[in-house]
Write an enzyme that holds these catalytic residues in place. Structure first.
Site, short mmCIF file in Angstrom:
data_model
loop_
_atom_site.label_atom_id
_atom_site.label_comp_id
_atom_site.label_asym_id
_atom_site.label_seq_id
_atom_site.Cartn_x
_atom_site.Cartn_y
_atom_site.Cartn_z
N HIS A 1 0.82 -1.21 0.00
CA HIS A 1 0.00 0.00 0.00
C HIS A 1 0.86 1.26 0.00
CE1 HIS A 1 0.63 -0.09 4.44
NE2 HIS A 1 0.49 1.22 4.33
N ASP B 1 -0.85 -7.59 2.71
CA ASP B 1 0.00 -6.46 2.32
C ASP B 1 1.45 -6.88 2.13
OD1 ASP B 1 0.12 -3.01 3.53
OD2 ASP B 1 0.30 -3.89 1.53
N SER C 1 3.64 3.15 9.26
CA SER C 1 3.40 1.96 8.46
C SER C 1 4.72 1.34 8.04
CB SER C 1 2.57 2.32 7.22
OG SER C 1 2.35 1.18 6.44
N CYS D 1 -16.35 54.73 -68.31
CA CYS D 1 -15.32 53.80 -67.86
C CYS D 1 -15.50 53.41 -66.39
CB CYS D 1 -13.94 54.40 -68.07
SG CYS D 1 -13.67 55.96 -67.20
N HIS E 1 -8.57 58.04 -64.23
CA HIS E 1 -8.65 57.05 -65.30
C HIS E 1 -8.84 55.67 -64.69
CE1 HIS E 1 -7.49 60.13 -68.11
NE2 HIS E 1 -6.33 60.33 -67.49
#
Length: 993
Positions: free
Chosen positions: A207, A216, A249, A641, A714
């Site tokens: 664990h 375990d 543990s 034009c 133009h």
């Protein structure tokens, strides 16, 4: 003799003389008679001797209140100590009294030579079913190896035990991890760690790695034996198992040294796994599923800190300039780490999924406010309780102070948005973007801050350019360089509008484009090298097209000469080249310049056949003309034009709107513009079209060259330009061209000619003249009713024409035709007929005009129905609006006591309007006389030869007058006709002329 002294504080309580071999020293009491004080002290020493001796061998215990007390040794313990001391003295005396021995052999490492080993006979077991043998457990001895090869090499139980002890000492001293591999089980890892109980062995459990199993730790017998030897190095300290918690543990405890509730084990030690219902669970025990799930494991913190330590070491900086040392308390460092975690990610538990989801689902502003509040509280806690970590408090304050930065001046943001929100050109776009970033405050990302600096740079450049260009009103520093990027026309990038060759698919737009080509273009007749089309007439001169270069020579030298073109007189940058608004340059409405400020002069533009060329200041794009049109060559009529601009807009029009677009241009735009309109009129028309078709605002313009000498724009078509040296207009899209339509724009170029007369060809007088003709021409009236029905409203300009229109039956004809189309036209016809009846009753002209003005507002409300693509509709709306407004203004003028001259001018205006109508009506009345006279002359041709000469001359004079009135000429000429039968009448008239 050895002397031991027992002290209490500064006072000597007891002095004991002990022999070396005596287990417990005898108490010596003096025999002489002491004084009174000495007797009292001697009694006290005798009384406390045994108690203090037990206290000297006692242990320190801490009660539940935290008080440390000495627990005295028991009598049994004291007797054991006395016996142990006596045994040691006896062993030493026996060793010293032993005789001298000779050393004949030396054995290293405590092993037995092979010659001294005895062969062990292995007796096979009989496999019978019997009683279960009782398992005898030995305490700390290792079974001898059964492998013959090991025995041959001198491996004995004692040597293996010594090896395990040596490894245990090494692991205890250095902290290295050991692995024990048995015959059937996997490797079992263990190491020695320092705890509150001393150096304890800690076994790696499943664990610890996050794996939950019912058992375990799985170990076999051989592994257990070796582990027992290793566990001998564990601190032999009495421990209360009830105080074990997270981090315990895997610890190993001897059963005879511990107290508290625990699980029974087969061995004399227990390996801590966790606690279930208050009972300490052994890691080797096999648990049920429910027990395993309810067991509270004591390794959570260990796993956390193992991950914390590993990640911390992996990510620590490598460029440290000093050697790190452990100066702070580890527990205090853990507290600081917890406070930092709570300041960055407030939660109830760091492993809680609900807290994580709550922080994730919280909106940004709420989370920052919550986080900032927690950070303030934690910073105060660090300053008060952990003064050594002032750097952490400083970091939290600095970090969250930036998070709290907000821009409170929201009103300034709104004002800036109001000022620049309607502008789409630079630098207003940069100001708007910068305003959006500044309002974010601390929420602005680094990318947004970098973008803000870029926008500020553009604004700075603009201000500098503006200051330089406007300084002293000089154009010396004016720069308007051409864009380095080509304009992206999204209409030409859609795959659905392109064929497999990448050419534009006109679709329905090509069909409706015929309205342009059939009305405003001439078909080019090839031949003669196109010489008749080279010179293009403009209002003040000519411009040469490059259409002659469609015939390409193969002589490279001659081709290079043709590419030079014919240059006109080049003009420098003047005030006419720029356009300004609010003392700022409108760069799209200015001529293009080079880097040095000189204008960009146009070069020779090669011609192409059957193409629409778009793209003004950038690279041109050549689009094929529609398939139905490209079979012939078209050129715009003189003065038209600018049609190429609307043709370019058609590219960005949807096919479904192409018909409506072309009809608007033909019926509304072009009639208003006419030939050679000004640039401001063209821009206004483009703005009108873009309001109906927004996509056309992004359409690209054809190439536009600026002729400052002739004051002309133009619009270059696909036939190019042979003349060079013109300036180039920077505007590249319709949206940019529309800027010329602004009256506030200070520009000379917006008044340049691109096509038409200054007055519109279609005006009220031309319309009333056409109506007068249509009154007596049924075919023309029928065409007006079908095509331009709103033209009948213009009859309100003249009461006489309105009465004639009503008497001719045109309104009844319109009602019969319009009754199938809509109510508005029928109502218009009824109102016109009613107004005509009222006008016919009145005698005075000004009374008739008043009747018409009174009905203008009602008629305007009747026919006003959105936007209709019809030139007569807009003309009627404009006229009725003018009448209604004039009526309202005149009423206010009369109320104030003033007098208008409209009554006196109404009769004169009516007379002028009816003058051409009266002549036309007279000619119509005489038409029948002419027809009857011609018929009479033809029938009585022979009879006139017998008449007297004087009567014949009179007849000729009458016929001459009738013909002149009918034709509207004072010198009427009757053409000879073999079919008329009037040769003898026409002859004298021709001779007269």
């Amino acid at each position: 003799m050895a002397t031991q002294v027992i002290m209490v504080g500064e006072f000597k309580i007891l002095e004991v003389n002990c022999k070396p071999h005596a287990p417990v020293a005898a108490i010596h009491v003096p025999t002489q008679t002491p004084k009174t004080n000495d007797i009292k002290w001697a009694d006290l020493e005798f009384t406390l001797a045994k108690s203090l001796q037990r206290q000297a061998h006692g242990v320190v215990k801490v009660d539940k209140h935290g008080t440390a007390r000495i627990k005295r040794a028991s009598k049994h313990h004291m007797s054991c100590l006395e016996q142990q001391m006596a045994d040691e003295v006896a062993e030493k005396e026996a060793f010293m009294a032993a005789p001298t021995q000779l050393v004949t052999s030396i054995i290293f490492a405590g092993t037995t030579p092979p010659s001294m080993m005895e062969t062990e006979t292995i007796v096979k077991k009989i496999h019978t079913v019997g009683k279960r043998a009782k398992v005898m457990r030995k305490r700390s001895y290792i079974t001898p190896p059964t492998d013959k090869s090991l025995r041959n090499h001198g491996v004995t139980p004692y040597s293996v035990q010594q090896l395990c002890r040596t490894l245990g000492n090494l692991s205890k001293r250095t902290g290295i991890s050991l692995e024990v591999v048995g015959k059937t089980s996997k490797a079992t890892k263990l190491r020695f760690t320092k705890t509150s109980f001393g150096h304890m062995a800690r076994v790696q459990l499943k664990h610890h790695d996050g794996r939950m199993h019912r058992r375990d730790l799985v170990v076999d017998t051989s592994t257990t034996t070796i582990m027992q030897t290793l566990f001998l190095k564990t601190a032999r300290t009495n421990a209360n198992l009830d105080v074990l918690t997270h981090g315990s543990s895997g610890l190993v405890f001897w059963n005879y040294l511990v107290t508290g509730q625990r699980m029974r084990t087969r061995d004399n030690f227990i390996i801590v796994r966790g606690r279930c219902n208050g009972i300490l669970v052994d890691a080797r025990a096999k648990l049920s599923e429910s027990t395993m799930l309810s067991t509270h494991h004591y390794s959570t913190g260990d796993v956390f800190w193992r991950g914390f330590n590993r990640t911390f070491l992996e990510n620590k900086p490598i460029n440290l300039d000093h050697v790190c040392s452990s100066d702070f308390s580890v527990e205090e460092c853990g507290s600081i780490a917890a406070l930092i975690c709570q300041s960055l990610l407030p939660c109830g538990k760091i492993t809680c999924r609900a807290c994580a989801a709550k922080n994730l689902n919280m909106d940004e502003d709420t989370f920052k406010e919550f986080q900032t509040q927690r950070a303030r509280e934690i910073s105060a806690v660090i300053i008060s309780e952990h003064p050594n970590f002032a750097c952490v408090s400083q970091f939290i304050d600095r970090y969250f102070s930036h998070q709290r930065v907000l821009n409170p001046n929201v009103n300034a943001y709104r004002e800036i948005l109001k000022i620049v929100g309607g502008f789409t050109q630079s630098p207003y776009t940069h100001i708007q973007e910068l305003n959006e970033i500044l309002v974010l405050g601390g929420r602005a990302t680094p990318e947004q801050l970098g973008s803000a600096s870029a926008h500020l740079l553009e604004i700075t450049r603009f201000v500098r350019n503006r200051t330089d260009n406007i300084k002293k009103g000089s154009l010396a520093l004016f720069r308007n360089k051409i864009s380095a990027k080509a304009h992206v026309n999204t209409a030409l990038m859609c795959d659905n509008q392109l064929d497999r060759n990448g050419n534009l698919i006109w679709g329905e737009r090509g069909y409706h484009a015929k309205r342009f080509f059939s009305n405003y273009f001439d078909i080019i007749t090839p031949g003669g090298g196109y010489k008749q089309y080279i010179e293009r007439r403009v209002p003040n001169g000519i411009r040469k097209l490059a259409i002659g270069n469609l015939i390409v020579t193969t002589n490279l030298e001659a081709l290079r000469e043709q590419l030079e073109g014919e240059s006109i007189e080049k003009k420098a940058v003047t005030k006419a080249c720029v356009s300004m608004s609010d003392n700022n340059y409108k760069y799209p409405c200015c001529c293009v310049t080079l880097d040095d400020g000189t204008p960009l002069y146009s070069t020779f533009i090669m011609p192409t056949k059957n193409h629409l060329v778009i793209g003004n200041s950038g690279d041109p794009k050549f689009l094929d003309l529609p398939a139905d049109i490209s079979t012939q060559m078209y050129i715009a009529k003189s003065g038209y034009c600018y049609i190429n601009i609307f043709l370019a807009m058609l590219v960005n029009v949807d096919e479904s709107d192409a018909k409506d677009f072309t009809k608007k241009v033909r019926d509304i735009i072009v009639p208003d513009l006419g030939e050679w309109p000004t640039l401001i009129d063209v821009a206004t028309s483009c703005s009108l079209l873009s309001a109906f078709y927004p996509a056309t605002s992004a359409a690209e313009l054809p190439r536009i060259l600026v002729d400052h000498d002739l004051k002309t724009m133009h619009v270059i078509d696909s036939y190019g330009s042979l003349n060079t040296g013109y300036h180039v207009l920077k505007a590249n899209t319709i949206r940019q061209l529309i800027q010329f339509a602004s009256n506030s724009l200070d520009s000379e170029m917006k008044h340049y000619r691109v096509g038409g007369t200054s007055n519109s060809q279609i005006n009220g007088y031309a319309t009333i003249k056409m109506l007068a003709k249509a009154v007596y021409r049924p075919k023309l009236m029928k065409e007006i009713i079908h095509e331009q029905p709103f033209m009948l409203v213009m009859s309100l300009m003249s009461p006489g024409i309105l009465i004639a229109l009503a008497n001719s039956g045109a309104l009844e004809m319109g009602i019969h035709h319009w009754i199938r189309e809509g109510d508005s036209l029928v109502k218009m016809a009824h109102m016109l007929r009613t107004v005509a009846q009222n006008v016919s009753v009145a005698r005075a002209t000004w009374v008739q005009q008043e009747i018409i003005s009174d009905s203008a507002q009602q008629m305007l409300e009747t026919i006003l129905n959105g936007t209709i693509p019809n030139v007569s509709y807009f003309q009627a709306i404009q006229y009725l609006t003018m009448l209604a407004a004039s009526k309202e203004v005149d009423a206010e003028v009369r109320v104030t006591g003033y007098y208008t001259f409209k009554l006196q001018t109404s009769e004169l205006l009516e007379k002028n309007l009816l003058e051409p109508v009266g002549g036309f009506m007279a000619r119509v009345k005489l038409f029948w006389k002419i027809s009857s006279n011609k018929t009479f002359a033809k029938v009585l041709h022979c009879g006139y030869n017998c008449c007297q000469a004087r009567k014949a001359r009179r007849l000729r004079r009458n016929l001459r007058y009738i013909l002149s009135v009918c034709t509207g000429q004072t010198d009427g000429i009757l053409q000879e006709s073999s079919l008329s039968g009037c040769e003898w009448i026409a002859s004298p008239i021709q001779q007269h002329h």
